[in-house]
Design a protein around this motif. Structure first.
Motif, PDB file in Angstrom:
ATOM      1  N   GLN A   1     -14.540   2.398  31.655  1.00  0.00           N
ATOM      2  CA  GLN A   1     -15.166   1.234  31.127  1.00  0.00           C
ATOM      3  C   GLN A   1     -16.408   1.910  29.487  1.00  0.00           C
ATOM      4  O   GLN A   1     -15.954   1.397  28.580  1.00  0.00           O
ATOM      5  CB  GLN A   1     -16.008   0.126  31.812  1.00  0.00           C
ATOM      6  CG  GLN A   1     -16.266  -0.806  30.704  1.00  0.00           C
ATOM      7  CD  GLN A   1     -15.223  -1.934  30.195  1.00  0.00           C
ATOM      8  OE1 GLN A   1     -14.584  -1.931  31.017  1.00  0.00           O
ATOM      9  NE2 GLN A   1     -15.703  -1.928  28.592  1.00  0.00           N
ATOM     10  N   VAL A   2     -16.556   2.849  30.494  1.00  0.00           N
ATOM     11  CA  VAL A   2     -17.623   3.386  29.226  1.00  0.00           C
ATOM     12  C   VAL A   2     -16.920   4.643  28.994  1.00  0.00           C
ATOM     13  O   VAL A   2     -17.313   4.388  27.414  1.00  0.00           O
ATOM     14  CB  VAL A   2     -18.877   4.361  30.783  1.00  0.00           C
ATOM     15  CG1 VAL A   2     -19.547   5.535  29.749  1.00  0.00           C
ATOM     16  CG2 VAL A   2     -19.696   3.749  31.127  1.00  0.00           C
ATOM     17  N   GLN A   3     -16.124   4.927  29.057  1.00  0.00           N
ATOM     18  CA  GLN A   3     -15.191   6.275  27.857  1.00  0.00           C
ATOM     19  C   GLN A   3     -13.870   5.165  26.961  1.00  0.00           C
ATOM     20  O   GLN A   3     -14.501   5.351  25.726  1.00  0.00           O
ATOM     21  CB  GLN A   3     -13.676   6.809  28.663  1.00  0.00           C
ATOM     22  CG  GLN A   3     -14.145   7.792  29.773  1.00  0.00           C
ATOM     23  CD  GLN A   3     -13.361   7.957  30.764  1.00  0.00           C
ATOM     24  OE1 GLN A   3     -12.039   7.321  31.116  1.00  0.00           O
ATOM     25  NE2 GLN A   3     -13.884   8.608  32.160  1.00  0.00           N
ATOM     26  N   SER A   4     -13.779   3.537  27.445  1.00  0.00           N
ATOM     27  CA  SER A   4     -13.744   2.796  26.641  1.00  0.00           C
ATOM     28  C   SER A   4     -13.872   2.820  25.493  1.00  0.00           C
ATOM     29  O   SER A   4     -14.087   2.841  24.753  1.00  0.00           O
ATOM     30  CB  SER A   4     -12.853   1.804  26.644  1.00  0.00           C
ATOM     31  OG  SER A   4     -12.811   1.016  25.743  1.00  0.00           O
TER      32      SER A   4
ATOM     33  N   VAL B   1     -23.116  14.641  28.357  1.00  0.00           N
ATOM     34  CA  VAL B   1     -23.017  15.300  27.099  1.00  0.00           C
ATOM     35  C   VAL B   1     -22.969  14.720  25.118  1.00  0.00           C
ATOM     36  O   VAL B   1     -23.378  14.688  24.226  1.00  0.00           O
ATOM     37  CB  VAL B   1     -22.241  16.776  27.379  1.00  0.00           C
ATOM     38  CG1 VAL B   1     -22.073  17.093  26.163  1.00  0.00           C
ATOM     39  CG2 VAL B   1     -22.136  17.084  28.014  1.00  0.00           C
ATOM     40  N   PHE B   2     -21.901  13.851  25.519  1.00  0.00           N
ATOM     41  CA  PHE B   2     -21.625  13.040  24.135  1.00  0.00           C
ATOM     42  C   PHE B   2     -22.559  12.126  24.044  1.00  0.00           C
ATOM     43  O   PHE B   2     -23.047  12.334  22.669  1.00  0.00           O
ATOM     44  CB  PHE B   2     -20.078  12.568  24.651  1.00  0.00           C
ATOM     45  CG  PHE B   2     -19.933  11.758  23.580  1.00  0.00           C
ATOM     46  CD1 PHE B   2     -19.505  12.331  21.980  1.00  0.00           C
ATOM     47  CD2 PHE B   2     -20.086  10.175  23.099  1.00  0.00           C
ATOM     48  CE1 PHE B   2     -19.496  11.123  20.823  1.00  0.00           C
ATOM     49  CE2 PHE B   2     -19.820   9.280  22.094  1.00  0.00           C
ATOM     50  CZ  PHE B   2     -19.615  10.090  21.030  1.00  0.00           C
ATOM     51  N   LEU B   3     -23.426  11.211  25.162  1.00  0.00           N
ATOM     52  CA  LEU B   3     -24.398  10.501  25.206  1.00  0.00           C
ATOM     53  C   LEU B   3     -25.547  11.299  24.264  1.00  0.00           C
ATOM     54  O   LEU B   3     -26.399  10.744  23.226  1.00  0.00           O
ATOM     55  CB  LEU B   3     -24.990  10.164  25.863  1.00  0.00           C
ATOM     56  CG  LEU B   3     -23.727   8.576  26.242  1.00  0.00           C
ATOM     57  CD1 LEU B   3     -24.120   8.119  27.661  1.00  0.00           C
ATOM     58  CD2 LEU B   3     -23.504   7.444  25.708  1.00  0.00           C
TER      59      LEU B   3
ATOM     60  N   LEU C   1      -4.920  15.468  22.814  1.00  0.00           N
ATOM     61  CA  LEU C   1      -5.529  14.885  22.281  1.00  0.00           C
ATOM     62  C   LEU C   1      -6.918  15.783  22.301  1.00  0.00           C
ATOM     63  O   LEU C   1      -7.425  16.179  21.547  1.00  0.00           O
ATOM     64  CB  LEU C   1      -5.629  13.282  22.007  1.00  0.00           C
ATOM     65  CG  LEU C   1      -6.932  12.581  21.750  1.00  0.00           C
ATOM     66  CD1 LEU C   1      -6.977  12.816  19.928  1.00  0.00           C
ATOM     67  CD2 LEU C   1      -7.277  11.374  21.785  1.00  0.00           C
ATOM     68  N   ARG C   2      -7.035  15.745  23.915  1.00  0.00           N
ATOM     69  CA  ARG C   2      -8.154  16.070  24.472  1.00  0.00           C
ATOM     70  C   ARG C   2      -8.555  17.729  23.822  1.00  0.00           C
ATOM     71  O   ARG C   2      -8.908  18.137  23.557  1.00  0.00           O
ATOM     72  CB  ARG C   2      -8.121  16.141  26.192  1.00  0.00           C
ATOM     73  CG  ARG C   2      -9.513  17.272  26.956  1.00  0.00           C
ATOM     74  CD  ARG C   2      -8.759  17.193  28.174  1.00  0.00           C
ATOM     75  NE  ARG C   2      -7.949  17.938  28.584  1.00  0.00           N
ATOM     76  CZ  ARG C   2      -8.747  18.916  29.258  1.00  0.00           C
ATOM     77  NH1 ARG C   2     -10.224  19.461  28.428  1.00  0.00           N
ATOM     78  NH2 ARG C   2      -7.807  20.258  29.193  1.00  0.00           N
TER      79      ARG C   2
ATOM     80  N   ALA D   1     -14.846  15.338  23.009  1.00  0.00           N
ATOM     81  CA  ALA D   1     -13.903  16.306  23.436  1.00  0.00           C
ATOM     82  C   ALA D   1     -14.112  15.629  24.568  1.00  0.00           C
ATOM     83  O   ALA D   1     -14.082  16.092  25.472  1.00  0.00           O
ATOM     84  CB  ALA D   1     -14.000  17.698  23.246  1.00  0.00           C
ATOM     85  N   PRO D   2     -15.725  15.947  25.275  1.00  0.00           N
ATOM     86  CA  PRO D   2     -16.514  15.636  26.383  1.00  0.00           C
ATOM     87  C   PRO D   2     -16.158  14.457  27.415  1.00  0.00           C
ATOM     88  O   PRO D   2     -15.185  14.739  27.776  1.00  0.00           O
ATOM     89  CB  PRO D   2     -17.751  16.004  25.938  1.00  0.00           C
ATOM     90  CG  PRO D   2     -18.136  16.732  25.006  1.00  0.00           C
ATOM     91  CD  PRO D   2     -16.945  16.273  24.205  1.00  0.00           C
ATOM     92  N   VAL D   3     -15.639  13.261  25.834  1.00  0.00           N
ATOM     93  CA  VAL D   3     -15.393  11.793  27.027  1.00  0.00           C
ATOM     94  C   VAL D   3     -13.783  12.257  26.753  1.00  0.00           C
ATOM     95  O   VAL D   3     -13.664  11.350  28.108  1.00  0.00           O
ATOM     96  CB  VAL D   3     -15.179  11.366  25.571  1.00  0.00           C
ATOM     97  CG1 VAL D   3     -14.812   9.225  26.298  1.00  0.00           C
ATOM     98  CG2 VAL D   3     -16.474  10.861  25.233  1.00  0.00           C
TER      99      VAL D   3
END
Length: 199
Positions: free
Chosen positions: A7-10, A44-46, A140-141, A152-154
């Motif tokens: 859900q968070v990744q989405s 990291v992304f946040l 994609l990654r 990329a971290p996501v």
């Protein structure tokens, strides 16, 4: 916990609009509950989101996902390109969602990685779709990581929720990377979801 991660990744792989930016405190709370392989990359992304202006973040998203096919967020693209076979693959996604009672907004292609992750968070069938398109997710990654993209971290976190890559998976990924997607151009409009309400 995997469902929470999906859900968070989405959300983090969607367009970084004001709604998403407003959810950052809630997202951080959710990320804090995840095991390190899933949660640390999202943190990291946040942190990047917090350190980047909304205008710059939005421009970076568009430049990454909308203007470069190498970073296409549409999972069937990596195998089928813009061909008729992709149209049939999109129809399969559409039928899978319908069978689970999910209806998408008009104009939203069903193979967008954010949509598939959101579906996986609420339906076991979603994991099957992710696993079936593991090669595309990995391409994609790897592409985002090679480009040092903040997203990329996501994708690292997404990969950590799935089964380990096997030999055949690695061969498929290598083949797709070497050959690229097919290039037969066809219209995809017939495969868009009809207007039947928000998801």
């Amino acid at each position: 916990m995997t469902e929470t991660a999906w859900q968070v990744q989405s959300l983090l792989l969607g367009y970084p609009d004001a709604h998403l930016l407003g959810l950052r405190p809630v997202l951080r709370e959710s990320v804090a509950t995840l095991p390190a392989p899933l949660g640390t990359p999202l943190e990291v992304f946040l942190n990047h989101v917090d350190a980047t202006s909304p205008t710059e973040l939005a421009a970076s998203y568009v430049a990454t996902f909308d203007h470069r096919k190498r970073f296409s967020p549409y999972l069937t693209y990596f195998v089928h390109g813009d061909t008729r076979k992709r149209g049939m693959a999109l129809l399969r996604f559409k039928n899978t969602y319908r069978a689970a009672g999910l209806v998408l907004d008009e104009g939203e292609l069903p193979d967008h990685v954010s949509v598939v992750l959101e579906f996986a968070a609420i339906s076991p069938t979603g994991r099957t779709l992710l696993e079936e398109h593991r090669a595309g997710l990995e391409l994609l990654r790897l592409g985002l990581r090679e480009a040092s993209s903040p997203w990329a971290p996501v994708l690292d976190s997404v990969s950590a929720t799935l089964s380990p890559l096997r030999g055949l998976d690695r061969e498929t990924i290598a083949g797709l990377a070497a050959q690229g997607p097919p290039e037969e151009e066809v219209g995809l409009t017939p495969y868009l979801m009809p207007r039947e309400g928000a998801r």
